[in-house]
Design an enzyme around this catalytic site. Structure first.
Site, PDB file in Angstrom:
ATOM      1  N   SER A 195       0.929  -1.202   0.007  1.00 65.91           N
ATOM      2  CA  SER A 195       0.000   0.074   0.096  1.00 65.91           C
ATOM      3  C   SER A 195       0.910   1.236   0.037  1.00 65.91           C
ATOM      4  O   SER A 195       1.716   1.439  -0.955  1.00 65.91           O
ATOM      5  CB  SER A 195      -0.941   0.049   1.040  1.00 65.91           C
ATOM      6  N   THR A 196       0.799   1.961   0.996  1.00 67.98           N
ATOM      7  CA  THR A 196       1.675   3.241   1.186  1.00 67.98           C
ATOM      8  C   THR A 196       2.996   3.015   0.763  1.00 67.98           C
ATOM      9  O   THR A 196       3.731   2.335   1.694  1.00 67.98           O
ATOM     10  CB  THR A 196       1.388   3.842   2.328  1.00 67.98           C
ATOM     11  N   HIS A 222      -2.743  -0.991  -3.161  1.00 70.82           N
ATOM     12  CA  HIS A 222      -3.830  -0.163  -2.838  1.00 70.82           C
ATOM     13  C   HIS A 222      -3.654   1.062  -3.809  1.00 70.82           C
ATOM     14  O   HIS A 222      -2.872   1.914  -3.384  1.00 70.82           O
ATOM     15  CB  HIS A 222      -4.022   0.353  -1.512  1.00 70.82           C
ATOM     16  N   MET A 316       0.139   1.052   5.102  1.00 68.64           N
ATOM     17  CA  MET A 316      -0.535   1.248   6.354  1.00 68.64           C
ATOM     18  C   MET A 316      -1.857   0.172   6.530  1.00 68.64           C
ATOM     19  O   MET A 316      -2.287  -0.375   5.594  1.00 68.64           O
ATOM     20  CB  MET A 316      -1.458   2.479   6.012  1.00 68.64           C
ATOM     21  N   ASP A 319      -4.095  -5.044   5.786  1.00 69.91           N
ATOM     22  CA  ASP A 319      -4.381  -5.930   4.667  1.00 69.91           C
ATOM     23  C   ASP A 319      -3.384  -6.829   4.472  1.00 69.91           C
ATOM     24  O   ASP A 319      -2.150  -6.579   4.249  1.00 69.91           O
ATOM     25  CB  ASP A 319      -4.968  -4.846   3.543  1.00 69.91           C
TER      26      ASP A 319
END
Length: 377
Positions: A195-196, A222, A316, A319
């Site tokens: 993600s991030t 993401h 973050m 998941d």
């Protein structure tokens, strides 16, 4: 502790709106604003904020060039605001490659159902990026200079980002600077979730894989729907392997990476030797992310059993934890990116503290460790 924020945008309305949202949290203080990229560069050096929120399209100096100058002179955590268009996606990816750590859509209605939810998300992102721990500016400057020099000499895009110190202790999972020797396991799929900080981390890893990489790869990042095609195209232009945005009905082929499309779920179906991709709309309130690492990893476990090498990168939240748990229960191997090289040590931390991942690796060592583990090269 209060984190200092510099808000950069040529729109006075947007500057006021972001300032009001951030100042609602006692942990955040907007110490100043800038109306163009050059002013942002000057104030970043003078004020040394913990986080900068940055627009892309601005007069005098645009956001991308401002990020480059800030990272060269006074490395700072930067959150970009982006339009959800193809051109906006390209510009945002350029900003991330230049050194920005994260991005959000500029139209808050595109990230949340109401203004309170959008404001909460913005504050959460800024606080997370501000938590740099004890990382010195000297270290960040040296790291950035190394990456820039590497870019100039090899044209391989920069990879690592500023580390975030985790808020909870890591488990007794094995830490390693690199994989020492292959486990001897057989693998038929490489699965990566992030993600991030993921766009740069994925670029770092995938550009190091050879053209004859023997496994298919699924990538779950993401990212908004309008971004994934542009991101896949960028990766494909930089990598020796093939990279594409996954389409419904794609057959998994060795040496090809399939990026889950934003806003939908990517499911692996069929038999192990003839596995296919199914792309689904998902309106379930139980699943927060679209695409979801949990969903894709879980489906991969049903098709490939224990023959998956799963890697959880910077991001973050949590998941990927349950999907990784399912993979491990089937006999697959799970690795996590280490805390020092993560932009946000959330997703890797989740699989680490749960005792799911077997190895924690720095970003720089992941590609070589993958090749060593699958005994290729």
């Amino acid at each position: 502790m209060t984190y200092k924020v510099l808000v950069v945008d040529d729109s006075s309305f947007f500057r006021r709106r972001v300032t009001d949202i951030l100042n609602k949290d006692p942990q955040l203080e907007v110490i100043d604003v800038a109306v163009n990229g050059q002013e942002a560069v000057d104030k970043a050096l003078l004020l040394k904020p913990d986080v900068i929120t940055m627009d892309i399209e601005m007069p005098v100096l645009n956001g991308i060039d401002a990020v480059k100058k800030i990272m060269a002179r006074s490395p700072t955590a930067i959150l970009m605001f982006s339009s959800l268009t193809h051109q906006g996606a390209k510009a945002t990816l350029d900003a991330l490659e230049a050194g920005a750590l994260d991005f959000l859509p500029k139209k808050f209605s595109e990230i949340a159902q109401n203004s309170d939810e959008a404001g909460s998300l913005l504050r959460q992102r800024v606080i997370q990026l501000a938590k740099k721990g004890g990382v010195s500016r000297r270290h960040l400057s040296r790291e950035r200079t190394t990456l820039v020099n590497r870019n100039i000499s090899s044209k391989v895009p920069a990879g690592t980002r500023k580390p975030i110190v985790p808020e909870t202790p890591i488990s007794s999972q094995k830490q390693a600077s690199s994989l020492k020797a292959s486990s001897g396991k057989k693998y038929n799929l490489l699965a990566i979730g992030t993600s991030t900080g993921g766009p740069v981390a994925l670029q770092k890893i995938l550009t190091q894989l050879p053209q004859d990489f023997p496994l298919p790869i699924i990538l779950i990042q993401h990212m908004p729907a309008t971004f994934t095609n542009a991101f896949a195209s960028r990766l494909n232009s930089l990598c020796k392997i093939n990279v594409k945005e996954a389409s419904d009905g794609d057959t998994l082929m060795p040496g090809c990476a399939y990026l889950a499309p934003g806003g939908r779920q990517m499911i692996i179906t069929g038999k192990e030797q003839h596995a296919k991709i199914k792309i689904m709309d998902d309106t379930s309130e139980k699943i927060t992310f679209r695409p979801s690492v949990d969903v894709s990893f879980g489906s991969a476990g049903k098709v490939f059993g224990g023959n998956v090498l799963g890697v959880i990168l910077t991001g973050m939240g949590a998941d990927g934890r349950e999907g990784s748990r399912m993979l491990k229960a089937s006999g697959s191997t799970i690795w996590a990116q280490d805390e020092q090289s993560c932009v946000v040590y959330g997703m890797p931390q989740a699989v680490t503290v749960a005792g799911i991942s077997q190895l924690s690796l720095p970003l720089d060592a992941i590609a070589s460790s993958i090749l060593k583990e699958i005994r290729h090269g």
